[in-house]
Design an enzyme around this catalytic site. Structure first.
Site, PDB file in Angstrom:
ATOM      1  N   ASP A  24      44.735  12.583  60.578  1.00 48.83           N
ATOM      2  CA  ASP A  24      43.582  11.774  60.197  1.00 48.83           C
ATOM      3  C   ASP A  24      42.465  12.038  61.191  1.00 48.83           C
ATOM      4  O   ASP A  24      42.741  12.328  62.360  1.00 48.83           O
ATOM      5  CB  ASP A  24      43.932  10.284  60.187  1.00 48.83           C
ATOM      6  CG  ASP A  24      43.014   9.485  59.281  1.00 48.83           C
ATOM      7  OD1 ASP A  24      41.793   9.442  59.554  1.00 48.83           O
ATOM      8  OD2 ASP A  24      43.497   8.909  58.297  1.00 48.83           O
ATOM      9  N   CYS A  50      41.289   9.016  45.121  1.00 48.41           N
ATOM     10  CA  CYS A  50      40.829   7.649  44.893  1.00 48.41           C
ATOM     11  C   CYS A  50      39.364   7.661  44.471  1.00 48.41           C
ATOM     12  O   CYS A  50      38.641   6.692  44.680  1.00 48.41           O
ATOM     13  CB  CYS A  50      41.069   6.778  46.133  1.00 48.41           C
ATOM     14  SG  CYS A  50      40.183   7.330  47.594  1.00 48.41           S
ATOM     15  N   ASP A  58      46.216  12.859  50.793  1.00 46.89           N
ATOM     16  CA  ASP A  58      45.647  11.570  50.375  1.00 46.89           C
ATOM     17  C   ASP A  58      44.284  11.387  51.032  1.00 46.89           C
ATOM     18  O   ASP A  58      44.118  10.565  51.935  1.00 46.89           O
ATOM     19  CB  ASP A  58      46.605  10.430  50.758  1.00 46.89           C
ATOM     20  CG  ASP A  58      46.192   9.100  50.152  1.00 46.89           C
ATOM     21  OD1 ASP A  58      45.331   9.090  49.242  1.00 46.89           O
ATOM     22  OD2 ASP A  58      46.714   8.073  50.602  1.00 46.89           O
ATOM     23  N   ALA A 107      41.299  17.412  58.289  1.00 47.47           N
ATOM     24  CA  ALA A 107      42.362  17.999  57.459  1.00 47.47           C
ATOM     25  C   ALA A 107      41.971  19.373  56.924  1.00 47.47           C
ATOM     26  O   ALA A 107      42.808  20.272  56.867  1.00 47.47           O
ATOM     27  CB  ALA A 107      42.709  17.062  56.308  1.00 47.47           C
TER      28      ALA A 107
END
Length: 159
Positions: A12, A103, A63, A43
């Site tokens: 992260d 998302c 994610d 990432a």
């Protein structure tokens, strides 16, 4: 992941998020057997470095945060999803699992799947869809409010 894998690496960019993850790991350590490492990094960069170096994994979970907060951002978001998935697919051993999520409300199932398929075709790797997942029951989709169906997850097997 730490319940089922020998080793887990979480990445992260946010130090605060990694600190929360570490506290969560400590609170659940008795039920977990994995060695867990946290890496504060971008990432995109670390996946690029690792894939170029030939790193291999049995499972990778992607994610990312919402890449497309507006309709105008969709094209760039799809490039981002493709890049992340391309790097992950490069690093998976045959039979490996890729769990890739979005998302972004403005990126639909079709676009997400197409970005993974495009990444797979570039390598080429055969990718089999095992499951499509969305939000759990405590986060319902309201049929006449389509933006509530923004959580998307693909579970894939990579040959």
């Amino acid at each position: 992941m730490a319940q089922f894998c020998r080793q887990v690496t979480g990445i992260d960019t946010s130090r605060a998020s990694l600190e929360v993850a570490e506290r969560n790991l400590a609170a659940n350590r008795a039920q977990l057997t994995a060695q867990v490492d946290w890496v504060e990094a971008d990432a995109f960069q670390i996946l690029r470095d690792w894939s170029t170096a030939g790193e291999k994994f049995d499972a990778i979970v992607l994610d990312p945060p919402a890449f497309a907060k507006t309709q105008r951002a969709v094209e760039g978001a799809l490039r981002g999803y493709k890049e992340l998935n391309l790097r992950a697919l490069k690093m998976l051993r045959p039979g490996g699992l890729l769990v890739t999520c979005s998302c972004s409300h403005h990126v639909g199932w079709t676009e997400l799947e197409a970005s993974v398929a495009s990444a797979a075709a570039d390598l080429p790797r055969r990718v089999r869809l095992l499951e499509r997942r969305g939000a759990s029951l405590d986060h319902p989709v309201i049929l006449n409010l389509p933006e509530t169906e923004y959580l998307k997850c693909l579970v894939l097997e990579v040959e």
